[in-house]
Motif scaffolding. Structure first.
Motif, PDB file in Angstrom:
ATOM      1  N   MET A   4     -26.090 -12.730  37.436  1.00  9.31           N
ATOM      2  CA  MET A   4     -24.688 -12.960  37.144  1.00  9.31           C
ATOM      3  C   MET A   4     -24.408 -14.447  37.128  1.00  9.31           C
ATOM      4  SD  MET A   4     -22.200 -10.545  39.079  1.00  9.31           S
ATOM      5  CE  MET A   4     -21.540  -9.263  38.199  1.00  9.31           C
ATOM      6  N   ASP A   5     -23.565 -14.798  36.172  1.00 10.42           N
ATOM      7  CA  ASP A   5     -23.207 -16.202  36.042  1.00 10.42           C
ATOM      8  C   ASP A   5     -21.799 -16.396  36.589  1.00 10.42           C
ATOM      9  OD1 ASP A   5     -23.340 -18.812  35.409  1.00 10.42           O
ATOM     10  OD2 ASP A   5     -22.863 -18.519  33.294  1.00 10.42           O
ATOM     11  N   TRP A   6     -21.637 -17.215  37.639  1.00 13.25           N
ATOM     12  CA  TRP A   6     -20.335 -17.420  38.264  1.00 13.25           C
ATOM     13  C   TRP A   6     -19.642 -18.681  37.760  1.00 13.25           C
ATOM     14  CZ3 TRP A   6     -18.300 -13.583  40.913  1.00 13.25           C
ATOM     15  CH2 TRP A   6     -19.148 -12.617  41.418  1.00 13.25           C
ATOM     16  N   GLN A   7     -20.153 -19.288  36.785  1.00 14.74           N
ATOM     17  CA  GLN A   7     -19.534 -20.489  36.223  1.00 14.74           C
ATOM     18  C   GLN A   7     -18.341 -20.086  35.352  1.00 14.74           C
ATOM     19  OE1 GLN A   7     -20.207 -23.593  36.840  1.00 14.74           O
ATOM     20  NE2 GLN A   7     -21.827 -23.013  38.281  1.00 14.74           N
ATOM     21  N   PRO A   8     -17.182 -20.769  35.516  1.00 15.99           N
ATOM     22  CA  PRO A   8     -16.035 -20.426  34.678  1.00 15.99           C
ATOM     23  C   PRO A   8     -16.277 -20.832  33.231  1.00 15.99           C
ATOM     24  CG  PRO A   8     -15.529 -22.342  36.007  1.00 15.99           C
ATOM     25  CD  PRO A   8     -16.884 -21.830  36.451  1.00 15.99           C
ATOM     26  N   GLU A   9     -15.711 -20.064  32.376  1.00 11.54           N
ATOM     27  CA  GLU A   9     -15.870 -20.327  30.950  1.00 11.54           C
ATOM     28  C   GLU A   9     -14.955 -21.486  30.555  1.00 11.54           C
ATOM     29  OE1 GLU A   9     -14.846 -17.872  26.973  1.00 11.54           O
ATOM     30  OE2 GLU A   9     -15.859 -16.780  28.563  1.00 11.54           O
ATOM     31  N   GLN A  10     -15.480 -22.435  29.819  1.00  8.34           N
ATOM     32  CA  GLN A  10     -14.703 -23.601  29.401  1.00  8.34           C
ATOM     33  C   GLN A  10     -13.811 -23.225  28.221  1.00  8.34           C
ATOM     34  OE1 GLN A  10     -14.549 -26.552  30.794  1.00  8.34           O
ATOM     35  NE2 GLN A  10     -16.018 -26.000  32.373  1.00  8.34           N
ATOM     36  N   ILE A  11     -12.507 -23.510  28.393  1.00  2.00           N
ATOM     37  CA  ILE A  11     -11.540 -23.246  27.324  1.00  2.00           C
ATOM     38  C   ILE A  11     -11.320 -24.550  26.585  1.00  2.00           C
ATOM     39  CG2 ILE A  11      -9.183 -22.526  26.817  1.00  2.00           C
ATOM     40  CD1 ILE A  11      -9.284 -20.886  29.377  1.00  2.00           C
ATOM     41  N   PRO A  12     -11.452 -24.525  25.283  1.00  2.00           N
ATOM     42  CA  PRO A  12     -11.271 -25.784  24.550  1.00  2.00           C
ATOM     43  C   PRO A  12      -9.823 -26.260  24.651  1.00  2.00           C
ATOM     44  CG  PRO A  12     -11.612 -23.957  23.021  1.00  2.00           C
ATOM     45  CD  PRO A  12     -11.780 -23.415  24.409  1.00  2.00           C
ATOM     46  N   GLN A  13      -9.646 -27.534  24.899  1.00  2.00           N
ATOM     47  CA  GLN A  13      -8.312 -28.140  25.022  1.00  2.00           C
ATOM     48  C   GLN A  13      -7.814 -28.523  23.638  1.00  2.00           C
ATOM     49  OE1 GLN A  13      -6.531 -29.128  27.856  1.00  2.00           O
ATOM     50  NE2 GLN A  13      -7.895 -28.152  29.317  1.00  2.00           N
ATOM     51  N   THR A  14      -6.646 -27.979  23.285  1.00  2.00           N
ATOM     52  CA  THR A  14      -6.034 -28.358  22.006  1.00  2.00           C
ATOM     53  C   THR A  14      -4.784 -29.169  22.309  1.00  2.00           C
ATOM     54  OG1 THR A  14      -4.752 -26.328  21.931  1.00  2.00           O
ATOM     55  CG2 THR A  14      -6.887 -26.296  20.838  1.00  2.00           C
ATOM     56  N   PRO A  15      -4.568 -30.218  21.545  1.00  2.00           N
ATOM     57  CA  PRO A  15      -3.357 -31.010  21.800  1.00  2.00           C
ATOM     58  C   PRO A  15      -2.103 -30.195  21.445  1.00  2.00           C
ATOM     59  CG  PRO A  15      -4.480 -31.813  19.826  1.00  2.00           C
ATOM     60  CD  PRO A  15      -5.353 -30.741  20.427  1.00  2.00           C
ATOM     61  N   PRO A  16      -1.030 -30.364  22.218  1.00  2.00           N
ATOM     62  CA  PRO A  16       0.190 -29.602  21.926  1.00  2.00           C
ATOM     63  C   PRO A  16       0.788 -30.037  20.591  1.00  2.00           C
ATOM     64  CG  PRO A  16       0.612 -31.225  23.623  1.00  2.00           C
ATOM     65  CD  PRO A  16      -0.871 -31.251  23.347  1.00  2.00           C
ATOM     66  N   GLU A  17       1.466 -29.086  19.967  1.00  2.00           N
ATOM     67  CA  GLU A  17       2.094 -29.377  18.677  1.00  2.00           C
ATOM     68  C   GLU A  17       3.299 -30.284  18.881  1.00  2.00           C
ATOM     69  OE1 GLU A  17       3.090 -25.944  16.379  1.00  2.00           O
ATOM     70  OE2 GLU A  17       1.456 -24.814  17.258  1.00  2.00           O
ATOM     71  N   THR A  18       3.465 -31.203  17.968  1.00  2.00           N
ATOM     72  CA  THR A  18       4.669 -32.034  18.013  1.00  2.00           C
ATOM     73  C   THR A  18       5.684 -31.420  17.054  1.00  2.00           C
ATOM     74  OG1 THR A  18       3.791 -33.463  16.291  1.00  2.00           O
ATOM     75  CG2 THR A  18       3.430 -34.150  18.571  1.00  2.00           C
ATOM     76  N   LEU A  19       6.872 -31.229  17.562  1.00  2.00           N
ATOM     77  CA  LEU A  19       7.916 -30.585  16.776  1.00  2.00           C
ATOM     78  C   LEU A  19       8.785 -31.634  16.107  1.00  2.00           C
ATOM     79  CD1 LEU A  19       8.983 -27.838  19.325  1.00  2.00           C
ATOM     80  CD2 LEU A  19       7.455 -27.590  17.369  1.00  2.00           C
ATOM     81  N   GLU A  20       9.106 -31.400  14.878  1.00  2.00           N
ATOM     82  CA  GLU A  20       9.993 -32.284  14.122  1.00  2.00           C
ATOM     83  C   GLU A  20      11.413 -31.716  14.226  1.00  2.00           C
ATOM     84  OE1 GLU A  20       9.172 -35.044  12.335  1.00  2.00           O
ATOM     85  OE2 GLU A  20       7.121 -34.912  13.075  1.00  2.00           O
ATOM     86  N   PHE A  21      12.347 -32.543  14.661  1.00  2.00           N
ATOM     87  CA  PHE A  21      13.729 -32.112  14.768  1.00  2.00           C
ATOM     88  C   PHE A  21      14.520 -32.646  13.582  1.00  2.00           C
ATOM     89  CE2 PHE A  21      12.365 -32.017  19.223  1.00  2.00           C
ATOM     90  CZ  PHE A  21      12.720 -30.713  19.526  1.00  2.00           C
ATOM     91  N   GLN A  22      15.454 -31.830  13.142  1.00  2.00           N
ATOM     92  CA  GLN A  22      16.287 -32.233  12.020  1.00  2.00           C
ATOM     93  C   GLN A  22      17.312 -33.259  12.496  1.00  2.00           C
ATOM     94  OE1 GLN A  22      18.431 -28.984  10.343  1.00  2.00           O
ATOM     95  NE2 GLN A  22      19.332 -30.198   8.724  1.00  2.00           N
ATOM     96  N   GLU A  23      17.541 -34.255  11.688  1.00  2.00           N
ATOM     97  CA  GLU A  23      18.521 -35.284  12.025  1.00  2.00           C
ATOM     98  C   GLU A  23      19.926 -34.680  11.958  1.00  2.00           C
ATOM     99  OE1 GLU A  23      18.136 -38.477  12.969  1.00  2.00           O
ATOM    100  OE2 GLU A  23      15.990 -38.073  13.059  1.00  2.00           O
ATOM    101  N   PRO A  24      20.785 -35.002  12.920  1.00  2.00           N
ATOM    102  CA  PRO A  24      22.160 -34.477  12.851  1.00  2.00           C
ATOM    103  C   PRO A  24      22.890 -35.093  11.668  1.00  2.00           C
ATOM    104  CG  PRO A  24      21.954 -36.041  14.637  1.00  2.00           C
ATOM    105  CD  PRO A  24      20.571 -35.834  14.082  1.00  2.00           C
ATOM    106  N   GLU A  25      23.732 -34.259  11.062  1.00  2.00           N
ATOM    107  CA  GLU A  25      24.470 -34.761   9.904  1.00  2.00           C
ATOM    108  C   GLU A  25      25.587 -35.692  10.362  1.00  2.00           C
ATOM    109  OE1 GLU A  25      27.583 -31.464   8.717  1.00  2.00           O
ATOM    110  OE2 GLU A  25      25.559 -30.637   8.819  1.00  2.00           O
ATOM    111  N   ALA A  26      25.838 -36.684   9.557  1.00  2.00           N
ATOM    112  CA  ALA A  26      26.845 -37.690   9.902  1.00  2.00           C
ATOM    113  C   ALA A  26      28.230 -37.130   9.604  1.00  2.00           C
ATOM    114  CB  ALA A  26      26.609 -38.962   9.099  1.00  2.00           C
ATOM    115  N   LEU A  27      29.105 -37.207  10.576  1.00  2.00           N
ATOM    116  CA  LEU A  27      30.469 -36.730  10.401  1.00  2.00           C
ATOM    117  C   LEU A  27      31.347 -37.866   9.877  1.00  2.00           C
ATOM    118  CD1 LEU A  27      30.866 -34.719  13.711  1.00  2.00           C
ATOM    119  CD2 LEU A  27      30.382 -33.821  11.446  1.00  2.00           C
ATOM    120  N   PRO A  28      32.316 -37.536   9.036  1.00  2.00           N
ATOM    121  CA  PRO A  28      33.201 -38.600   8.552  1.00  2.00           C
ATOM    122  C   PRO A  28      34.062 -39.116   9.702  1.00  2.00           C
ATOM    123  CG  PRO A  28      34.003 -36.454   7.831  1.00  2.00           C
ATOM    124  CD  PRO A  28      32.660 -36.228   8.475  1.00  2.00           C
ATOM    125  N   PRO A  29      34.459 -40.381   9.656  1.00  2.00           N
ATOM    126  CA  PRO A  29      35.270 -40.930  10.746  1.00  2.00           C
ATOM    127  C   PRO A  29      36.662 -40.286  10.769  1.00  2.00           C
ATOM    128  CG  PRO A  29      35.091 -42.500   8.951  1.00  2.00           C
ATOM    129  CD  PRO A  29      34.166 -41.365   8.615  1.00  2.00           C
TER     130      PRO A  29
END
Length: 162
Positions: A1-26
């Motif tokens: 039996m192998d008691w070594q933990p299985e290595q999980i590959p590390q993936t970088p987290p996704e970067t989310l793009e946010f929509q720019e808020p619309e400019a309101l008239p003064p």
């Protein structure tokens, strides 16, 4: 039996793009005059003044005169409200204060007994004294309003009523 933990590959987290808020008239600030108020009322609106004597205005100046006369009529009716007219409202507000105070005190007691059953009465009072004092103060304010109404002398219309 192998008691070594299985290595999980590390993936970088996704970067989310946010929509720019619309400019309101003064905002535009305009001075408001009593004659320039344009109130939109639905057809079935309940107005405090009967509008039977007002005819359809033909020009903008007539609209301003009608609105100014309405404002003057409303001011006159507010001046005609007397002490006797406000008595039921004062009694209802006093009873409302007392009822809300009693409801809040009962909910506080229910909360304390349900969430902290091991506390003694002294510990309950030490922990929740500010809420208790606030709710009791609200009830006392309502009682004072009712007492003030009860102590008011009625308006005597005739000498024989004394």
């Amino acid at each position: 039996m192998d008691w070594q933990p299985e290595q999980i590959p590390q993936t970088p987290p996704e970067t989310l793009e946010f929509q720019e808020p619309e400019a309101l008239p003064p905002l535009e600030l305009r001075p408001v005059r009593e004659g320039s108020l344009d109130l939109e009322l639905p057809d079935d609106a309940n107005l405090p003044i009967a509008l039977t004597d007002i005819s359809a205005p033909s020009s903008q100046a007539d609209v301003a005169e009608v609105q100014i006369s309405l404002i003057e009529q409303i001011k006159q009716e507010l001046q005609d409200v007397g002490d006797e007219d406000l008595k039921p409202a004062r009694i209802q507000i006093g009873l409302l204060f007392i009822g809300v105070s009693a409801l809040l005190l009962m909910s506080l007691l229910l909360y304390i007994t349900a969430m902290h059953p091991g506390l003694t009465v002294k510990q309950q009072m030490l922990r929740y004294w500010s809420e208790y004092v606030g709710f009791v103060g609200l009830g006392v304010a309502g009682l004072m309003m009712l007492g003030r109404e009860a102590m008011r002398s009625p308006d005597i219309s005739e000498e024989g009523d004394r």
